[in-house]
Design a protein around this motif. Structure first.
Motif, PDB file in Angstrom:
ATOM      1  N   ILE A 164       0.974  -1.285  -0.050  1.00 34.98           N
ATOM      2  CA  ILE A 164      -0.046   0.013   0.028  1.00 34.98           C
ATOM      3  C   ILE A 164       0.854   1.286   0.139  1.00 34.98           C
ATOM      4  N   GLU A 165       1.576   1.559   1.109  1.00 36.31           N
ATOM      5  CA  GLU A 165       2.263   2.744   1.193  1.00 36.31           C
ATOM      6  C   GLU A 165       3.411   2.953   0.284  1.00 36.31           C
ATOM      7  N   ILE A 166       4.476   1.791  -0.025  1.00 42.50           N
ATOM      8  CA  ILE A 166       5.348   2.121  -1.301  1.00 42.50           C
ATOM      9  C   ILE A 166       4.733   2.346  -2.474  1.00 42.50           C
ATOM     10  N   PRO A 167       3.712   1.381  -2.884  1.00 45.56           N
ATOM     11  CA  PRO A 167       3.190   1.631  -4.376  1.00 45.56           C
ATOM     12  C   PRO A 167       2.469   3.108  -4.310  1.00 45.56           C
ATOM     13  N   LEU A 168       1.848   3.252  -3.266  1.00 40.94           N
ATOM     14  CA  LEU A 168       1.145   4.884  -3.238  1.00 40.94           C
ATOM     15  C   LEU A 168       1.986   6.031  -3.317  1.00 40.94           C
ATOM     16  N   ALA A 169       3.411   5.883  -3.092  1.00 36.01           N
ATOM     17  CA  ALA A 169       4.127   6.816  -3.195  1.00 36.01           C
ATOM     18  C   ALA A 169       4.684   7.116  -4.684  1.00 36.01           C
ATOM     19  N   TYR A 170       4.512   5.975  -5.580  1.00 37.64           N
ATOM     20  CA  TYR A 170       4.689   6.251  -7.007  1.00 37.64           C
ATOM     21  C   TYR A 170       3.470   6.967  -7.709  1.00 37.64           C
ATOM     22  N   VAL A 171       2.467   6.475  -7.134  1.00 39.72           N
ATOM     23  CA  VAL A 171       1.021   7.285  -7.589  1.00 39.72           C
ATOM     24  C   VAL A 171       1.238   8.578  -7.253  1.00 39.72           C
ATOM     25  N   LEU A 172       1.599   9.005  -6.160  1.00 45.30           N
ATOM     26  CA  LEU A 172       1.457  10.579  -5.568  1.00 45.30           C
ATOM     27  C   LEU A 172       2.339  11.259  -6.338  1.00 45.30           C
ATOM     28  N   ALA A 173       3.523  10.456  -6.431  1.00 44.51           N
ATOM     29  CA  ALA A 173       4.747  11.225  -7.355  1.00 44.51           C
ATOM     30  C   ALA A 173       4.314  11.690  -8.775  1.00 44.51           C
ATOM     31  N   ASP A 174       3.601  10.758  -9.480  1.00 41.20           N
ATOM     32  CA  ASP A 174       2.988  10.975 -10.774  1.00 41.20           C
ATOM     33  C   ASP A 174       1.966  11.985 -10.841  1.00 41.20           C
ATOM     34  N   MET A 175       1.082  12.030  -9.741  1.00 45.55           N
ATOM     35  CA  MET A 175       0.219  12.899  -9.500  1.00 45.55           C
ATOM     36  C   MET A 175       0.633  14.406  -9.371  1.00 45.55           C
ATOM     37  N   GLU A 176       1.507  14.525  -8.657  1.00 47.76           N
ATOM     38  CA  GLU A 176       2.494  15.854  -8.322  1.00 47.76           C
ATOM     39  C   GLU A 176       2.979  16.240  -9.596  1.00 47.76           C
ATOM     40  N   SER A 177       3.794  15.418 -10.375  1.00 49.27           N
ATOM     41  CA  SER A 177       4.202  15.685 -11.642  1.00 49.27           C
ATOM     42  C   SER A 177       3.217  16.408 -12.697  1.00 49.27           C
ATOM     43  N   ALA A 178       2.118  15.624 -12.671  1.00 47.05           N
ATOM     44  CA  ALA A 178       1.171  15.634 -13.963  1.00 47.05           C
ATOM     45  C   ALA A 178       0.205  16.930 -13.383  1.00 47.05           C
ATOM     46  N   GLY A 179       0.001  17.450 -12.170  1.00 47.82           N
ATOM     47  CA  GLY A 179      -0.697  18.168 -11.807  1.00 47.82           C
ATOM     48  C   GLY A 179      -2.180  17.921 -12.091  1.00 47.82           C
ATOM     49  N   PHE A 180      -3.031  19.078 -12.247  1.00 50.45           N
ATOM     50  CA  PHE A 180      -4.358  18.887 -12.809  1.00 50.45           C
ATOM     51  C   PHE A 180      -4.609  20.172 -13.318  1.00 50.45           C
ATOM     52  N   SER A 181      -5.701  20.143 -14.151  1.00 50.57           N
ATOM     53  CA  SER A 181      -6.110  21.482 -14.813  1.00 50.57           C
ATOM     54  C   SER A 181      -7.441  22.119 -14.391  1.00 50.57           C
ATOM     55  N   ALA A 182      -7.473  23.252 -14.143  1.00 47.73           N
ATOM     56  CA  ALA A 182      -8.565  24.194 -13.501  1.00 47.73           C
ATOM     57  C   ALA A 182      -9.249  25.118 -14.290  1.00 47.73           C
ATOM     58  N   ASP A 183     -10.360  25.228 -14.139  1.00 45.42           N
ATOM     59  CA  ASP A 183     -11.266  26.158 -14.940  1.00 45.42           C
ATOM     60  C   ASP A 183     -11.143  27.553 -14.228  1.00 45.42           C
ATOM     61  N   ALA A 184     -10.204  28.501 -14.807  1.00 44.59           N
ATOM     62  CA  ALA A 184     -10.058  29.797 -14.078  1.00 44.59           C
ATOM     63  C   ALA A 184     -11.168  30.701 -14.152  1.00 44.59           C
ATOM     64  N   GLN A 185     -11.947  30.647 -15.208  1.00 48.57           N
ATOM     65  CA  GLN A 185     -13.383  31.549 -15.214  1.00 48.57           C
ATOM     66  C   GLN A 185     -14.295  30.926 -14.047  1.00 48.57           C
ATOM     67  N   ALA A 186     -14.440  29.855 -13.960  1.00 48.88           N
ATOM     68  CA  ALA A 186     -15.156  29.029 -12.921  1.00 48.88           C
ATOM     69  C   ALA A 186     -14.815  29.356 -11.517  1.00 48.88           C
ATOM     70  N   LEU A 187     -13.634  29.378 -11.351  1.00 44.56           N
ATOM     71  CA  LEU A 187     -12.909  29.756 -10.022  1.00 44.56           C
ATOM     72  C   LEU A 187     -12.945  31.130  -9.865  1.00 44.56           C
ATOM     73  N   SER A 188     -12.853  31.965 -10.638  1.00 43.05           N
ATOM     74  CA  SER A 188     -13.052  33.464 -10.412  1.00 43.05           C
ATOM     75  C   SER A 188     -14.462  33.710 -10.144  1.00 43.05           C
ATOM     76  N   GLU A 189     -15.672  33.206 -10.815  1.00 42.59           N
ATOM     77  CA  GLU A 189     -16.897  33.413 -10.496  1.00 42.59           C
ATOM     78  C   GLU A 189     -17.288  32.925  -9.023  1.00 42.59           C
ATOM     79  N   PHE A 190     -16.709  31.840  -8.606  1.00 42.98           N
ATOM     80  CA  PHE A 190     -16.890  31.088  -7.512  1.00 42.98           C
ATOM     81  C   PHE A 190     -16.388  32.324  -6.420  1.00 42.98           C
TER      82      PHE A 190
END
Length: 204
Positions: free
Chosen positions: A158-184
């Motif tokens: 669990i913990e060691i494989p999860l480290a690889y998943v988290l590293a990938d997520m941190e590198s890839a990041g995620f997209s955000a809707d700037a307009q929706a965030l501004s309206e919120f």
């Protein structure tokens, strides 16, 4: 006493580690140095040979790896397209499994707890090497305790494989809707103003 030597023959070091089938190591975040511990001594791999060490050893899934903070190591190696394989123990994650409330991100504190504290007069340039020298003892003690607690599967599956998943997520990041965030943000701000006005009204 701990002997700290600089690697003069990277091919010989890689061959020796392959024959051992395991490696206890620390890799600096700037990839300028790697330290390898064995039998109480430390071999320092300098910048000109670090990539050869990582490519020859860390990516070899036949060699068990023992280190500290594999997620950071994964990030460090992204620039040269190397992924560390067959991690048998990450001291940071193992310490977390044993005690989630412990300061498991501080290797020096973990060394004092599971091996021995560094001398107060340790020169800064030797600190990483001396911490690496303590990795085998730390791993042995922590893994034995994890085994007694029945937590080996939790660490390795669990913990060691999860480290690889988290590293990938941190590198890839995620997209955000700037307009929706501004309206919120505008709606949230308006709501805060409304609640503030209500508080003043109730307070008289």
């Amino acid at each position: 006493a701990t002997d700290v030597v600089f690697c003069k023959d990277i091919e010989a070091l890689v061959s020796k580690i392959k024959a051992d089938g395991e490696v206890y190591f620390l890799l600096s975040g700037d990839r300028k140095q790697a330290c390898v511990a064995k039998n109480g001594n430390v071999t320092v791999v300098t910048e000109d040979n670090v990539e050869a060490f990582c490519r020859g050893i860390l990516s070899d899934d036949q060699i068990k790896k023992y280190t500290f903070d594999i997620k950071s190591t994964i990030h460090t190696l992204e620039g040269c397209n190397i992924v560390p394989r067959n991690v048998a123990c990450d001291v940071m994650l193992a310490a977390y499994v044993l005690n989630p409330s412990s300061d498991c991100e501080d290797l020096e504190k973990l060394a004092a707890q599971y091996a021995s504290a560094l001398p107060d007069n340790t020169p800064p340039e030797l600190k990483t090497a001396l911490l690496c020298q303590r990795i085998p003892t730390m791993c042995a003690k922590i893994l034995a305790e994890i085994e007694r607690n029945g937590q080996t599967e939790l660490l390795r599956k669990i913990e060691i494989p999860l480290a690889y998943v988290l590293a990938d997520m941190e590198s890839a990041g995620f997209s955000a809707d700037a307009q929706a965030l501004s309206e919120f943000e505008k709606r949230l701000s308006a709501r805060v103003d409304e609640i503030t006005a209500k508080i003043y009204e109730l307070a008289g």
